[in-house]
Write a protein that holds these residues in place. Structure first.
Motif, PDB file in Angstrom:
ATOM      1  N   SER A  83     -44.898 123.877   9.871  1.00 16.25           N
ATOM      2  CA  SER A  83     -44.451 122.699   9.120  1.00 16.25           C
ATOM      3  C   SER A  83     -42.960 122.479   9.293  1.00 16.25           C
ATOM      4  O   SER A  83     -42.200 123.412   9.595  1.00 16.25           O
ATOM      5  CB  SER A  83     -44.769 122.865   7.634  1.00 16.25           C
ATOM      6  N   ARG A  84     -42.542 121.254   9.068  1.00 13.11           N
ATOM      7  CA  ARG A  84     -41.127 120.904   9.202  1.00 13.11           C
ATOM      8  C   ARG A  84     -40.275 121.684   8.199  1.00 13.11           C
ATOM      9  O   ARG A  84     -39.186 122.153   8.529  1.00 13.11           O
ATOM     10  CB  ARG A  84     -40.939 119.396   9.001  1.00 13.11           C
ATOM     11  N   SER A  85     -40.784 121.848   6.973  1.00 11.00           N
ATOM     12  CA  SER A  85     -40.017 122.561   5.945  1.00 11.00           C
ATOM     13  C   SER A  85     -39.887 124.044   6.294  1.00 11.00           C
ATOM     14  O   SER A  85     -38.837 124.658   6.072  1.00 11.00           O
ATOM     15  CB  SER A  85     -40.669 122.394   4.573  1.00 11.00           C
ATOM     16  N   TYR A  86     -40.942 124.632   6.881  1.00  8.91           N
ATOM     17  CA  TYR A  86     -40.893 126.047   7.261  1.00  8.91           C
ATOM     18  C   TYR A  86     -39.874 126.257   8.384  1.00  8.91           C
ATOM     19  O   TYR A  86     -39.065 127.187   8.343  1.00  8.91           O
ATOM     20  CB  TYR A  86     -42.269 126.529   7.711  1.00  8.91           C
ATOM     21  N   ILE A  87     -39.900 125.377   9.371  1.00 10.36           N
ATOM     22  CA  ILE A  87     -38.947 125.491  10.475  1.00 10.36           C
ATOM     23  C   ILE A  87     -37.517 125.280   9.978  1.00 10.36           C
ATOM     24  O   ILE A  87     -36.594 125.983  10.393  1.00 10.36           O
ATOM     25  CB  ILE A  87     -39.301 124.496  11.595  1.00 10.36           C
ATOM     26  N   ARG A 116     -41.663 138.877  12.320  1.00 11.24           N
ATOM     27  CA  ARG A 116     -42.350 137.644  12.681  1.00 11.24           C
ATOM     28  C   ARG A 116     -41.491 136.388  12.485  1.00 11.24           C
ATOM     29  O   ARG A 116     -41.419 135.558  13.391  1.00 11.24           O
ATOM     30  CB  ARG A 116     -43.661 137.517  11.888  1.00 11.24           C
ATOM     31  N   PRO A 117     -40.824 136.206  11.343  1.00  5.89           N
ATOM     32  CA  PRO A 117     -39.966 135.019  11.213  1.00  5.89           C
ATOM     33  C   PRO A 117     -38.880 134.958  12.283  1.00  5.89           C
ATOM     34  O   PRO A 117     -38.591 133.877  12.810  1.00  5.89           O
ATOM     35  CB  PRO A 117     -39.374 135.172   9.808  1.00  5.89           C
ATOM     36  N   ALA A 118     -38.294 136.107  12.625  1.00  3.11           N
ATOM     37  CA  ALA A 118     -37.265 136.138  13.670  1.00  3.11           C
ATOM     38  C   ALA A 118     -37.851 135.725  15.012  1.00  3.11           C
ATOM     39  O   ALA A 118     -37.224 134.998  15.786  1.00  3.11           O
ATOM     40  CB  ALA A 118     -36.650 137.530  13.770  1.00  3.11           C
ATOM     41  N   GLN A 119     -39.062 136.187  15.296  1.00  2.00           N
ATOM     42  CA  GLN A 119     -39.726 135.815  16.554  1.00  2.00           C
ATOM     43  C   GLN A 119     -40.045 134.327  16.579  1.00  2.00           C
ATOM     44  O   GLN A 119     -39.889 133.665  17.610  1.00  2.00           O
ATOM     45  CB  GLN A 119     -40.990 136.650  16.727  1.00  2.00           C
ATOM     46  N   PHE A 156     -38.389 132.025  15.004  1.00  2.00           N
ATOM     47  CA  PHE A 156     -37.107 131.349  15.193  1.00  2.00           C
ATOM     48  C   PHE A 156     -36.703 131.365  16.661  1.00  2.00           C
ATOM     49  O   PHE A 156     -36.253 130.351  17.207  1.00  2.00           O
ATOM     50  CB  PHE A 156     -36.030 132.019  14.337  1.00  2.00           C
ATOM     51  N   GLU A 157     -36.846 132.527  17.317  1.00  2.00           N
ATOM     52  CA  GLU A 157     -36.519 132.631  18.738  1.00  2.00           C
ATOM     53  C   GLU A 157     -37.357 131.658  19.566  1.00  2.00           C
ATOM     54  O   GLU A 157     -36.856 131.009  20.497  1.00  2.00           O
ATOM     55  CB  GLU A 157     -36.753 134.066  19.233  1.00  2.00           C
ATOM     56  N   LEU A 158     -38.649 131.541  19.226  1.00  2.00           N
ATOM     57  CA  LEU A 158     -39.521 130.603  19.946  1.00  2.00           C
ATOM     58  C   LEU A 158     -39.067 129.166  19.726  1.00  2.00           C
ATOM     59  O   LEU A 158     -39.100 128.345  20.650  1.00  2.00           O
ATOM     60  CB  LEU A 158     -40.972 130.779  19.481  1.00  2.00           C
ATOM     61  N   ALA A 159     -38.646 128.873  18.506  1.00  2.00           N
ATOM     62  CA  ALA A 159     -38.187 127.513  18.188  1.00  2.00           C
ATOM     63  C   ALA A 159     -36.929 127.170  18.981  1.00  2.00           C
ATOM     64  O   ALA A 159     -36.808 126.076  19.553  1.00  2.00           O
ATOM     65  CB  ALA A 159     -37.928 127.383  16.695  1.00  2.00           C
ATOM     66  N   VAL A 160     -35.984 128.119  19.040  1.00  2.00           N
ATOM     67  CA  VAL A 160     -34.748 127.887  19.792  1.00  2.00           C
ATOM     68  C   VAL A 160     -35.056 127.724  21.273  1.00  2.00           C
ATOM     69  O   VAL A 160     -34.508 126.846  21.950  1.00  2.00           O
ATOM     70  CB  VAL A 160     -33.755 129.051  19.566  1.00  2.00           C
ATOM     71  N   ARG A 161     -35.965 128.572  21.781  1.00  2.00           N
ATOM     72  CA  ARG A 161     -36.330 128.489  23.193  1.00  2.00           C
ATOM     73  C   ARG A 161     -36.965 127.140  23.515  1.00  2.00           C
ATOM     74  O   ARG A 161     -36.711 126.562  24.566  1.00  2.00           O
ATOM     75  CB  ARG A 161     -37.284 129.631  23.556  1.00  2.00           C
ATOM     76  N   TYR A 162     -37.788 126.635  22.596  1.00  2.00           N
ATOM     77  CA  TYR A 162     -38.403 125.329  22.807  1.00  2.00           C
ATOM     78  C   TYR A 162     -37.324 124.245  22.918  1.00  2.00           C
ATOM     79  O   TYR A 162     -37.374 123.387  23.814  1.00  2.00           O
ATOM     80  CB  TYR A 162     -39.361 124.992  21.669  1.00  2.00           C
ATOM     81  N   LEU A 163     -36.347 124.281  22.012  1.00  2.00           N
ATOM     82  CA  LEU A 163     -35.276 123.278  22.053  1.00  2.00           C
ATOM     83  C   LEU A 163     -34.454 123.408  23.328  1.00  2.00           C
ATOM     84  O   LEU A 163     -34.078 122.409  23.942  1.00  2.00           O
ATOM     85  CB  LEU A 163     -34.379 123.418  20.822  1.00  2.00           C
ATOM     86  N   GLU A 164     -34.165 124.643  23.737  1.00  6.95           N
ATOM     87  CA  GLU A 164     -33.398 124.865  24.966  1.00  6.95           C
ATOM     88  C   GLU A 164     -34.133 124.301  26.188  1.00  6.95           C
ATOM     89  O   GLU A 164     -33.496 123.765  27.101  1.00  6.95           O
ATOM     90  CB  GLU A 164     -33.153 126.360  25.165  1.00  6.95           C
ATOM     91  N   ASN A 165     -35.446 124.423  26.181  1.00  6.02           N
ATOM     92  CA  ASN A 165     -36.237 123.978  27.332  1.00  6.02           C
ATOM     93  C   ASN A 165     -36.549 122.485  27.312  1.00  6.02           C
ATOM     94  O   ASN A 165     -36.943 121.926  28.343  1.00  6.02           O
ATOM     95  CB  ASN A 165     -37.552 124.757  27.400  1.00  6.02           C
ATOM     96  N   ASN A 166     -36.372 121.847  26.158  1.00  7.77           N
ATOM     97  CA  ASN A 166     -36.822 120.461  26.030  1.00  7.77           C
ATOM     98  C   ASN A 166     -35.768 119.462  25.557  1.00  7.77           C
ATOM     99  O   ASN A 166     -36.061 118.275  25.470  1.00  7.77           O
ATOM    100  CB  ASN A 166     -38.023 120.398  25.068  1.00  7.77           C
ATOM    101  N   TYR A 167     -34.548 119.941  25.245  1.00  3.50           N
ATOM    102  CA  TYR A 167     -33.568 118.997  24.710  1.00  3.50           C
ATOM    103  C   TYR A 167     -33.159 117.929  25.726  1.00  3.50           C
ATOM    104  O   TYR A 167     -32.690 116.848  25.358  1.00  3.50           O
ATOM    105  CB  TYR A 167     -32.328 119.731  24.189  1.00  3.50           C
TER     106      TYR A 167
END
Length: 276
Positions: A202-206, A170-173, A175-186
């Motif tokens: 939360s910001r600290s969790y990310i 789950r944490p890896a997934q 993380f992948e979602l977070a990276v994908r969001y940045l790739e799509n929105n940077y």
């Protein structure tokens, strides 16, 4: 050629080859340098044999046709046989997806693969190693990138790691979602706060996710995505600096120019002049 070492320019974010080489070792040779690496180094044994171990694991004997991985941030030891020393080739890798790729394969845990034989993984490693010796060009860079992912594909399909529970993924997934969001929105004026809201985290969790899987902060990765895209646009287009700033998520040219110089050491106009 028995011994060689080559370094490459780092361009990729998700996966990138930093260096490659090979060595025909002397009897009993053991690497005496820093055995805690800042990246991953995949070795393929071409001939001979030797011993390999990673902190917390038993020493294992490996021979021609086997692979071993020097993992990032973990102490390891490897030594050539005194009677039949090994000759191996290596490729040094980094990138935000590399840890997850290796974790999805049998290289996770023990950090070696035995008797890979005529597997497609072995063939793709050999082909990639061959292509890395060719002269750098856009076409060759694209071929290297393609062969790298082809090698990873064969690794995780032919030698999958089957003991990982879904809950551990789950944490890896995330993380992948977070990276994908940045790739799509940077390219928009998105922020890390936008990322947190989008994933309901939360910001600290990310921040901890990025430290665990990418060894960097989400803000630094977001900046890297923008700056690498800007570098590409500066050297491959005639767009104005103001246009490029807007295209990579900066609506203020001064802020973009300041960030670009801090990242690359050059102002946008100077970078274009030197590297176009």
């Amino acid at each position: 050629m028995n011994n060689e070492y080559h370094t490459l320019s780092q361009n990729g974010i998700e996966s990138n080859i930093l260096f490659f080489g090979q060595e025909k070792c002397q009897p009993g040779y053991a690497f005496r340098g820093n055995n805690i690496r800042d990246n991953y180094v995949l070795h393929y044994i071409l001939a001979g044999q030797g011993d390999f171990s990673v902190a917390g694991h038993k020493t294992v004997s490996l021979k021609a046709g086997d692979f071993f991985l020097l993992p990032k941030g973990v102490a390891c030891f490897y030594q050539a046989s005194f009677t039949n020393p090994w000759h191996y080739a290596w490729i040094g890798l980094t990138g935000i997806k590399i840890a997850n790729i290796f974790a999805a394969s049998k290289l996770a845990g023990n950090y070696y693969l035995k008797a890979t034989g005529q597997s497609n993984f072995t063939k793709s490693f050999q082909r990639l190693f061959e292509v890395l010796h060719q002269k750098t060009s856009l076409a060759n860079n694209l071929l290297v990138e393609n062969l790298t992912y082809e090698m990873f594909y064969h690794l995780v399909t032919e030698f999958p790691h089957t003991n990982t529970a879904p809950s551990q993924n789950r944490p890896a997934q995330q993380f992948e979602l977070a990276v994908r969001y940045l790739e799509n929105n940077y390219t928009y004026n998105c922020t890390i706060e936008d990322l947190c809201v989008s994933l309901s985290l939360s910001r600290s969790y990310i921040y901890n996710l990025f430290q665990k899987f990418a060894h960097t902060s989400p803000q630094k990765l977001l900046t890297q995505m923008r700056m690498e895209d800007a570098k590409s646009k500066l050297t491959s287009s005639n767009q104005s600096i103001q246009e490029i700033a807007d295209l990579v998520g900066y609506h203020d040219t001064f802020t973009f120019s300041k960030a670009f110089k801090r990242y690359s050491g050059y102002s946008p106009s100077t970078y274009r002049k030197h590297f176009s």
